[in-house]
Enzyme design. Structure first.
Site, PDB file in Angstrom:
ATOM      1  N   ARG A  83       0.819  -1.343   0.141  1.00 45.34           N
ATOM      2  CA  ARG A  83      -0.020   0.005  -0.018  1.00 45.34           C
ATOM      3  C   ARG A  83       0.841   1.155  -0.048  1.00 45.34           C
ATOM      4  NH1 ARG A  83       0.852   2.331   4.908  1.00 45.34           N
ATOM      5  NH2 ARG A  83       1.271   1.150   6.529  1.00 45.34           N
ATOM      6  N   CYS A 181       2.196   6.807  10.482  1.00 46.77           N
ATOM      7  CA  CYS A 181       2.356   7.447   9.127  1.00 46.77           C
ATOM      8  C   CYS A 181       3.390   8.653   8.675  1.00 46.77           C
ATOM      9  CB  CYS A 181       1.091   8.102   8.930  1.00 46.77           C
ATOM     10  SG  CYS A 181      -0.797   7.145   9.288  1.00 46.77           S
TER      11      CYS A 181
END
Length: 222
Positions: A83, A181
């Site tokens: 991803r 993140c």
């Protein structure tokens, strides 16, 4: 059913409970191939994962604050995955959604798709009285400076996989072992922390499915 309703593309929702991350990856790969071949309709997988750290294609080593061996010794799996995005955590109490969607012919726009997923998370928060929003230059859904829902997607021949992770009653302490993140100076939160009450995970999962169907113009099927 009216002709207009019949023309709306179906979205098959599969509620899988709790799965190891490797099983989720394998299932996605199978379904992507089937969707690309036109053998299945658009599908949404809703699930929880066993505790795991996943590293996206853009993950930087310095955002994982401990060695893979140390993390595994503490009971976490660690996976490099296809991803987009950096490193994140999945675990119990978090609704993970993997939409397997064919974006052709009318939604072949990666940025639009990511914004659509953000809208799904934002609407889900609103349903619980929580004002969430976007942050310029970043992905996901945010409550103030804290991320409540993360997004990381993969698109192959305009069929999507991976998707979103929405913190409902997630233990947030594992996020301290990474830079979530890859974003420094911001935090992570959960729905139960924000509203200060318990919420059934299944109810939130159904809300997410409903909003995904509405945003994308799909019709949920059993």
């Amino acid at each position: 059913m009216t002709a207009a309703a019949d023309a709306v593309r179906p979205l098959h929702v599969r509620r899988l409970g709790r799965l190891p991350y490797a099983e989720g990856l394998e299932l996605q790969a199978q379904l992507v191939a089937e969707r690309q071949a036109g053998r299945i309709d658009d599908t949404l997988l809703l699930l929880e994962h066993d505790p795991v750290f996943t590293l996206g294609r853009n993950a930087r080593a310095e955002n994982v604050l401990h060695s893979e061996e140390a993390l595994r010794a503490r009971g976490f799996d660690v996976f490099e995955t296809g991803r987009g995005g950096d490193v994140t955590y999945h675990g119990p109490g978090q609704v993970v959604g993997y939409p397997i969607l064919h974006l052709a012919p009318d939604r072949c726009d990666v940025h639009r798709y990511v914004r659509d997923l953000e809208e799904v998370l934002i609407r889900t928060c609103a349903g619980y009285g929580v004002e969430a929003g976007r942050v310029a230059g970043m992905t996901g859904a945010w409550v103030g400076d804290d991320k409540i829902g993360a997004i990381g997607v993969r698109i192959a021949r305009w069929v999507t996989s991976h998707g979103f992770a929405f913190n409902v009653a997630t233990d947030l302490t594992p996020f301290d072992l990474i830079v979530p993140c890859g974003i420094r100076g911001r935090g992570v939160t959960s729905l139960t922390r924000v509203i200060d009450r318990d919420v059934p995970l299944g109810d939130v999962a159904e809300a997410l499915a409903g909003h995904l169907a509405a945003v994308l113009g799909r019709r949920i099927t059993a």
